[in-house]
Enzyme design. Structure first.
Site, PDB file in Angstrom:
ATOM      1  N   LYS A   1      36.598  16.414 115.162  1.00  0.00           N
ATOM      2  CA  LYS A   1      37.056  17.645 114.508  1.00  0.00           C
ATOM      3  C   LYS A   1      36.808  18.840 115.416  1.00  0.00           C
ATOM      4  O   LYS A   1      37.643  19.738 115.528  1.00  0.00           O
ATOM      5  CB  LYS A   1      36.344  17.817 113.156  1.00  0.00           C
ATOM      6  CG  LYS A   1      36.841  16.840 112.108  1.00  0.00           C
ATOM      7  CD  LYS A   1      35.954  16.761 110.878  1.00  0.00           C
ATOM      8  CE  LYS A   1      36.423  15.629 109.962  1.00  0.00           C
ATOM      9  NZ  LYS A   1      35.511  15.363 108.851  1.00  0.00           N
TER      10      LYS A   1
ATOM     11  N   GLN B   1      30.261  17.382 106.207  1.00  0.00           N
ATOM     12  CA  GLN B   1      30.589  15.978 106.498  1.00  0.00           C
ATOM     13  C   GLN B   1      29.884  15.063 105.490  1.00  0.00           C
ATOM     14  O   GLN B   1      28.665  15.140 105.322  1.00  0.00           O
ATOM     15  CB  GLN B   1      30.167  15.641 107.942  1.00  0.00           C
ATOM     16  CG  GLN B   1      30.575  14.265 108.398  1.00  0.00           C
ATOM     17  CD  GLN B   1      32.099  14.071 108.459  1.00  0.00           C
ATOM     18  OE1 GLN B   1      32.826  14.925 108.943  1.00  0.00           O
ATOM     19  NE2 GLN B   1      32.580  12.952 107.939  1.00  0.00           N
TER      20      GLN B   1
ATOM     21  N   ASP C   1      38.695  21.243 103.015  1.00  0.00           N
ATOM     22  CA  ASP C   1      38.726  19.824 102.655  1.00  0.00           C
ATOM     23  C   ASP C   1      39.415  19.615 101.300  1.00  0.00           C
ATOM     24  O   ASP C   1      39.752  18.487 100.944  1.00  0.00           O
ATOM     25  CB  ASP C   1      37.290  19.276 102.547  1.00  0.00           C
ATOM     26  CG  ASP C   1      36.928  18.382 103.717  1.00  0.00           C
ATOM     27  OD1 ASP C   1      37.852  17.906 104.417  1.00  0.00           O
ATOM     28  OD2 ASP C   1      35.722  18.152 103.931  1.00  0.00           O
TER      29      ASP C   1
END
Ligand code: NAD
Length: 298
Positions: free
Chosen positions: A55, A99, A122
């Site tokens: 990422k 994460q 997200d």
């Protein structure tokens, strides 16, 4: 015997990323805004570290400001929440992601819901989930993996899936439920299946579109698939293999690719299908958030 078209997620994602890079440069020039992505990682799980590294690399290659916040495995929940509060207020940061999975002593839901919805790239905040379920997709951050799957499906079948049947295997909040909502919004007739579904093979065999998001290597077999169906394999499974007498791990999907590609019309490989699209959509969501901060998008 005809082989299915292999859907090239890697190239599609590279095209998207090239576009995002161009738009990022334009935003910097016109509004002096550089999209910023902050990633929070707790502990040293090797798979999570690889995801975070990928990422970071993608964010930097798009021209974003990219920050990693690496917290010790033993970090307390109040300390994680304090960091998120700080990132929520940081004007250089347009996207925040934590994460997953988190260590057991941290409450995943409390932490993901602490991210301000306008920086929730997200798409896990209940506000964004609610907008998606209400069909207000243009106004929501849609979770990256389902958004990426949807682009691949649209490439094959167009944006209007009226008259098509879709079966989603898996009902997770991250993949199964949101991809089902997107397919429904595109007018497909959608069935969500899961571990308690009876006679899964029969349910799947009616589908024009199959999305497998289970986490079981090679579970979907050729005799489950309607001829010509579009098959999207979300699964990422690490399988032990012996190559030249040495034990190695290989990535494999939830679909038995070799079998299914004889029957399907189009199919994503693993790796090189959905995975790269997920990262590209994260970049797209972050750019969108930066553009929203400049009043360029609603
Ligand atoms: P999850 O474990 O949260 O959900 C799995 C789902 O599969 C559950 O809803 C469960 O009911 C269903 N299931 C389990 N066994 C089943 C069975 N025998 N028959 C039918 N359904 C069954 O997993 P997830 O987070 O949704 O991820 C699914 C897979 O997708 C995993 O392999 C994961 O690594 C992968 N994944 C890939 C990406 C990507 O970027 N490509 C992103 C997220 C997840």
């Amino acid at each position: 015997m005809t082989a299915a078209k292999q859907i090239d997620g890697k190239t599609r994602a590279a095209d998207l990323t090239a576009n995002i890079t161009r738009e990022t440069a334009a935003l910097l020039k016109s509004h002096s805004i550089k999209p910023g992505l902050a990633v929070v990682i707790v502990g040293d799980d090797p798979a999570s570290q690889v995801y975070v590294r990928n990422k970071k690399r993608a964010a930097e290659s798009c021209g974003f400001y990219s920050a990693q916040h690496v917290l010790a495995e033993s970090v307390s929940q109040p300390d994680v929440l304090k960091l998120i509060e700080r990132l929520n207020a940081d004007t250089a940061v347009h996207g925040i992601l934590v994460q997953l999975p988190l260590p057991d002593h941290l409450d995943e839901q409390t932490i993901t819901q602490a991210i301000i919805p306008t920086k929730d790239v997200d798409g896990f905040h209940f506000i964004n989930i609610g907008k998606l379920m209400a069909g207000r997709i243009s106004d929501a951050f849609v979770p990256c993996t389902p958004a990426g799957c949807m682009l691949l499906i649209e490439d094959e079948l167009g944006t209007d899936l009226s008259g098509k049947t879709a079966v989603v295997i898996g009902r997770s909040n991250i993949v199964g439920k949101p991809i089902a909502a997107l397919l429904l919004q595109a007018n497909a007739t959608v069935t969500i299946t899961h571990s308690r579904t009876q006679d899964l093979a029969k349910v799947v065999s009616d589908a024009d579109i199959v999305v497998a998001a289970v986490g079981r290597p090679g579970m979907v077999r050729a005799d489950w698939i309607k001829r010509g169906a579009v098959v999207i394999d979300v699964g990422i499974n690490r399988v032990e293999k012996i190559v030249d007498g040495k034990a190695t791990t290989q990535l494999t999907g939830d679909v038995d690719y070799d079998e299914v590609c004889v029957v399907a019309g189009a199919i994503t490989p693993v790796p090189g299908g959905v995975g790269p699209m997920t990262i590209a959509m994260l970049m797209a969501n972050t750019l969108r958030s930066a553009r929203m901060s400049a009043g360029l998008e609603g």
